[in-house]
Write an enzyme that holds these catalytic residues in place. Structure first.
Site, PDB file in Angstrom:
ATOM      1  N   GLU A  68      14.597 -13.903   0.229  1.00 21.06           N
ATOM      2  CA  GLU A  68      15.057 -14.986   1.113  1.00 21.06           C
ATOM      3  C   GLU A  68      14.427 -16.312   0.708  1.00 21.06           C
ATOM      4  O   GLU A  68      14.949 -17.383   0.975  1.00 21.06           O
ATOM      5  CB  GLU A  68      14.681 -14.675   2.581  1.00 21.06           C
ATOM      6  CG  GLU A  68      15.558 -13.609   3.202  1.00 21.06           C
ATOM      7  CD  GLU A  68      15.046 -13.122   4.569  1.00 21.06           C
ATOM      8  OE1 GLU A  68      14.102 -13.733   5.123  1.00 21.06           O
ATOM      9  OE2 GLU A  68      15.590 -12.115   5.059  1.00 21.06           O
ATOM     10  N   ASP A  77       0.841  -1.195   0.000  1.00 18.80           N
ATOM     11  CA  ASP A  77       0.000   0.000   0.000  1.00 18.80           C
ATOM     12  C   ASP A  77       0.882   1.253   0.000  1.00 18.80           C
ATOM     13  O   ASP A  77       1.877   1.320   0.737  1.00 18.80           O
ATOM     14  CB  ASP A  77      -0.857  -0.027   1.276  1.00 18.80           C
ATOM     15  CG  ASP A  77      -1.967   0.990   1.278  1.00 18.80           C
ATOM     16  OD1 ASP A  77      -2.854   0.898   0.418  1.00 18.80           O
ATOM     17  OD2 ASP A  77      -1.947   1.883   2.155  1.00 18.80           O
TER      18      ASP A  77
HETATM   19  C1  NOJ Z   1      -4.450   2.997  -0.794  1.00 19.32           C
HETATM   20  C2  NOJ Z   1      -5.559   2.007  -0.659  1.00 19.32           C
HETATM   21  O1  NOJ Z   1      -5.769   1.374  -1.889  1.00 19.32           O
HETATM   22  C3  NOJ Z   1      -6.775   2.776  -0.185  1.00 19.32           C
HETATM   23  O2  NOJ Z   1      -7.943   1.999  -0.223  1.00 19.32           O
HETATM   24  C4  NOJ Z   1      -6.478   3.291   1.204  1.00 19.32           C
HETATM   25  O3  NOJ Z   1      -7.549   4.113   1.639  1.00 19.32           O
HETATM   26  C5  NOJ Z   1      -5.181   4.104   1.241  1.00 19.32           C
HETATM   27  N1  NOJ Z   1      -4.123   3.503   0.500  1.00 19.32           N
HETATM   28  C6  NOJ Z   1      -4.703   4.271   2.661  1.00 19.32           C
HETATM   29  O4  NOJ Z   1      -4.207   3.054   3.144  1.00 19.32           O
END
Ligand code: NOJ
Length: 520
Positions: free
Chosen positions: A248, A185
């Site tokens: 790894e 993310d």
């Molecule tokens: C990107 C994610 O895809 C989204 O759904 C989220 O709200 C934000 N990052 C924060 O984690």
């Protein structure tokens, strides 16, 4: 798929549908990997993207044993599984933050980013992606903490090496459990400017954006550039270290969500000599119109800028953006041309659940909204619930998704997995057919790619070449029939696959996807 009637999809529900995803025959979707959005314990302020325990499963989705059963089921069918790794921030309910916020001396305090601010005000102008200041006051320590997203999502301090070790251990924990990798993310947000310098603002004239009327106004507006919060050079060091952990165990991978900057910046996250992310999502289709010219530009730029040996990853829809079918106002034939493009480009295609049906966004009344972003900005259509509504499985109550009350209403009653399975002309049948074809042709699933001139400007035409095969793909991205001039590149091709039952040698039908073997 919900297995226990609480209205929320869960791991046993998903496990019960694995054959739909891949059963080894052409009548399944034939996917090779599954990206599971966050299923860890979470207060769900941002639907799992606010994690309070990185090493277990939220009871709403099941147990660790359910997870192991999903893993085993996936493995038995040849499906790899990747988890969402959300480590720019944790939930403020995570034990680390609960400790960190109690005193400046607490050993976990330095796991997060703090500032005294000035005269009770935040230290700088950094804004949260979801609106307002990115700083929130913490009364117990008399200082501000940083949150790039909601105030319940506190940013982690990637300069703390103990924190980094914790993240590496979380990765090892899941890899030892059998997962094949991670979707990272906002992977370009990790490290922030140490001096907390103000972000610049630029005045932009907003461009009409497909499917998002709030952004169709040509108005000059000031936009934060994120030059001190995103894409800091040390983030690349952090990713290189994580790559070390991934390597790894052979055969593992990371795909990164790199919030959109320029194509060059995004692609830099592959690292020098394949040293950072294995794959980087290409989100550039989201903001362009459904025209051959626009798509050709993005694809050509990607091919030009892609580091040697790197492999692209393509996305048309996900849980954060209006589904492509709604964004581009697609008819079923147009949807097929879009999926045809996704599955024939050089790279790994990421299909968002429901995309294989041609699912559109579900219009929702305000009182039904769950996404905090949608609620905050309503009536502007920037919320994300419309693309997150449950999968329609069949034509029984709640489209067969749940025996209870679905957490969001199910969409389009006329459309479901079972009705589309029974219709050989449906988007689903087409997607399955093309996916099967793709998996049996090395040119498509592993070959190189070059864009070539097509029979008209409305067509995308490219070659895919492996050591065993040479294919050409022509996609008519228009609702007009396109003549194929005699003696032209496309006229010499022998069709192997088409959206048309009887592809004509003289013309391409509207929205036709045609794959052909190039003459030796
Ligand atoms: C990107 C994610 O895809 C989204 O759904 C989220 O709200 C934000 N990052 C924060 O984690």
């Amino acid at each position: 798929m919900d297995s226990n009637g609480d209205g929320v999809g869960d791991l046993p529900g998903l496990t019960s549908k694995l054959d739909v995803l891949r059963d080894g025959t052409p009548s399944s979707l034939g996917i090779e990997g599954l990206w599971l959005s966050p299923v860890y314990p979470s207060p769900n302020r941002d639907f799992g993207y606010d994690i309070s325990d990185y090493s277990s499963i939220d009871p709403v989705y099941g147990t660790m044993e359910d997870f192991d059963r999903l893993m085993a089921g996936a493995r038995a069918r040849g499906i790899h599984l990747i988890m969402d790794l959300v480590v720019n921030h944790s939930s403020t309910e995570h034990p680390w933050f609960r400790q960190a916020r109690t005193s400046r001396e607490n050993p976990f305090h330095d796991y997060y980013l703090w500032s005294d601010g000035t005269n009770g005000k935040p230290p700088n102008n950094w804004g949260s992606t979801f609106g307002g200041s990115a700083w929130e006051w913490n009364e117990q320590t008399h200082e501000f903490y940083l949150h790039s997203f909601l105030k319940e999502q506190a940013d982690l301090n990637w300069r703390n090496h103990r924190l980094r070790e914790e993240i590496h251990d979380i990765m090892r924990f899941w890899m030892n459990r059998g997962v094949d990798g991670f979707r990272l993310d906002v992977a370009n947000y990790y490290v922030k400017d140490a001096q907390l310098r103000d972000n610049a603002h630029e005045v932009v004239i907003t461009q009409p954006m497909p499917g998002n009327p709030s952004k169709t106004l040509y108005i000059p507006m000031s936009r934060e550039v994120y030059d001190h919060t995103v894409d800091q050079p040390e983030t690349h060091d952090a990713l290189r270290e994580m790559r070390g952990v991934i390597d790894e165990k052979p055969g593992h991978m990371m795909v990164g969500e790199i919030a959109q900057r320029t194509q060059g910046q995004v692609l830099s996250y592959y690292g020098d000599g394949d040293s950072e992310l294995n794959l980087v999502f290409n989100f550039f289709f989201f903001v362009r119109h459904f025209r051959a010219k626009d798509f050709r530009d993005i694809i050509q730029r990607t091919l030009d800028l892609l580091p040697e040996g790197a492999w692209p990853a393509w996305v048309l829809s996900n849980h954060d953006v209006v589904r492509a079918v709604s964004r581009y106002h697609c008819s079923p034939p147009m949807t097929k041309s879009m999926i045809g493009l996704l599955l024939t480009l050089k790279g790994t295609p990421f299909l968002y659940n429901g995309e294989e049906l041609g699912l559109a966004n579900t219009p929702l009344l305000r009182k039904l909204l769950q996404d905090p972003v949608g609620k905050r900005y309503w009536p502007l259509p920037v919320g994300r619930d419309g693309e997150r509504t449950p999968m329609p499985w069949d034509d029984t109550a709640n489209a067969g998704f749940t025996t209870g009350v679905p957490w969001l209403p199910v969409s389009a009653p006329a459309m479901s997995y079972s009705t589309e399975s029974a219709d050989p002309t449906s988007v689903l049948s087409f997607t399955r057919r093309l996916s099967w074809f793709r998996s049996h042709h090395s040119a498509l699933n592993a070959g190189d790619m070059s864009i070539v001139a097509g029979p008209s400007d409305t067509c995308l035409c490219f070659t895919r070449t492996s050591s065993a095969e040479h294919m050409t793909i022509t996609i008519n991205l228009s609702d007009q029939t396109v003549a194929i001039p005699r003696g032209s590149f496309t006229s010499d091709q022998i069709p192997l696959f088409s959206t048309e039952e009887q592809p004509s040698m003289d013309s391409l039908a509207p929205w036709e996807v045609r794959i052909a073997a190039a003459p030796a």
